[in-house]
Design a protein around this motif. Sequence first.
Motif, PDB file in Angstrom:
ATOM      1  N   ALA A 156       0.831  -1.207   0.000  1.00  0.00           N
ATOM      2  CA  ALA A 156       0.000   0.000   0.000  1.00  0.00           C
ATOM      3  C   ALA A 156       0.862   1.252   0.000  1.00  0.00           C
ATOM      4  O   ALA A 156       0.569   2.220  -0.711  1.00  0.00           O
ATOM      5  N   HIS A 157       1.934   1.237   0.777  1.00  0.00           N
ATOM      6  CA  HIS A 157       2.839   2.388   0.834  1.00  0.00           C
ATOM      7  C   HIS A 157       3.496   2.628  -0.526  1.00  0.00           C
ATOM      8  O   HIS A 157       3.605   3.771  -0.979  1.00  0.00           O
ATOM      9  N   GLU A 160       0.906   4.101  -2.834  1.00  0.00           N
ATOM     10  CA  GLU A 160       0.593   5.492  -2.490  1.00  0.00           C
ATOM     11  C   GLU A 160       1.685   6.457  -2.929  1.00  0.00           C
ATOM     12  O   GLU A 160       1.398   7.557  -3.380  1.00  0.00           O
ATOM     13  N   SER A 161       2.917   6.061  -2.780  1.00  0.00           N
ATOM     14  CA  SER A 161       4.012   6.980  -3.080  1.00  0.00           C
ATOM     15  C   SER A 161       4.585   6.786  -4.481  1.00  0.00           C
ATOM     16  O   SER A 161       5.602   7.373  -4.819  1.00  0.00           O
ATOM     17  N   SER A 162       3.919   5.996  -5.299  1.00  0.00           N
ATOM     18  CA  SER A 162       4.404   5.734  -6.641  1.00  0.00           C
ATOM     19  C   SER A 162       4.110   6.914  -7.570  1.00  0.00           C
ATOM     20  O   SER A 162       2.978   7.386  -7.649  1.00  0.00           O
ATOM     21  N   TRP A 165       1.242   6.113 -10.026  1.00  0.00           N
ATOM     22  CA  TRP A 165      -0.110   6.283  -9.496  1.00  0.00           C
ATOM     23  C   TRP A 165      -0.480   7.754  -9.393  1.00  0.00           C
ATOM     24  O   TRP A 165      -1.631   8.140  -9.658  1.00  0.00           O
ATOM     25  N   GLU A 166       0.474   8.600  -9.012  1.00  0.00           N
ATOM     26  CA  GLU A 166       0.199  10.046  -8.959  1.00  0.00           C
ATOM     27  C   GLU A 166      -0.160  10.594 -10.333  1.00  0.00           C
ATOM     28  O   GLU A 166      -1.091  11.379 -10.482  1.00  0.00           O
ATOM     29  N   ARG A 169      -3.647   9.472 -11.205  1.00  0.00           N
ATOM     30  CA  ARG A 169      -4.644  10.251 -10.457  1.00  0.00           C
ATOM     31  C   ARG A 169      -4.831  11.619 -11.091  1.00  0.00           C
ATOM     32  O   ARG A 169      -5.933  12.144 -11.163  1.00  0.00           O
TER      33      ARG A 169
END
Length: 172
Positions: A156-157, A160-162, A165-166, A169
């Motif tokens: 998950a971490h 989230e910090s990938s 993925w940013e 989004r």
Amino acid sequence: METHKETTPQWRTTIIVSTSLQNHDTNRMLSSQQHRIRCSDSVESGAFIFPLSGTAFLLVDPQDLLGRFEESGLIERIKTFVQVHRNSFLLLYAPFNGEKELEILSVIQHRFFGSNLRILPVRNNAEIVKGMLTIAKATSKPHVDSIRDRMSLARAHVIESSPVWEMLRDIL
């Protein structure tokens, strides 16, 4: 200055050991670490079974094989062991990597490729005990759940910090 070390209780388990290993040094090392040892005639000669973690280990010493390797019956012993135990490990005791040890390792790897047998070459009794306990502890019920939870958190971490993925989004 006082140092505070977090003390975790030592992990202890029950181990079913072949009676052929009753006087083996590894048996004494496991006993000294407060593990409950149960000897049994009904398990394969040279076997250590960890019932709470569902793992079994077969200790094989190439020096004990009489004559030619192919005629020793070792392959049949391993085959039976793999059929009986779902999580099976072969502890190949080789204090040095001579030609005979490497040949035996190669034959076993080729013969059991794709099976559920994992081979762990070990050089001394301390490595035998450490390898068995590490694997058995990692696959025992409370520890496997803890490892699974930590892996989920790590995944998950990473997500989230990938940066990928940013970017996704931002696009959506």
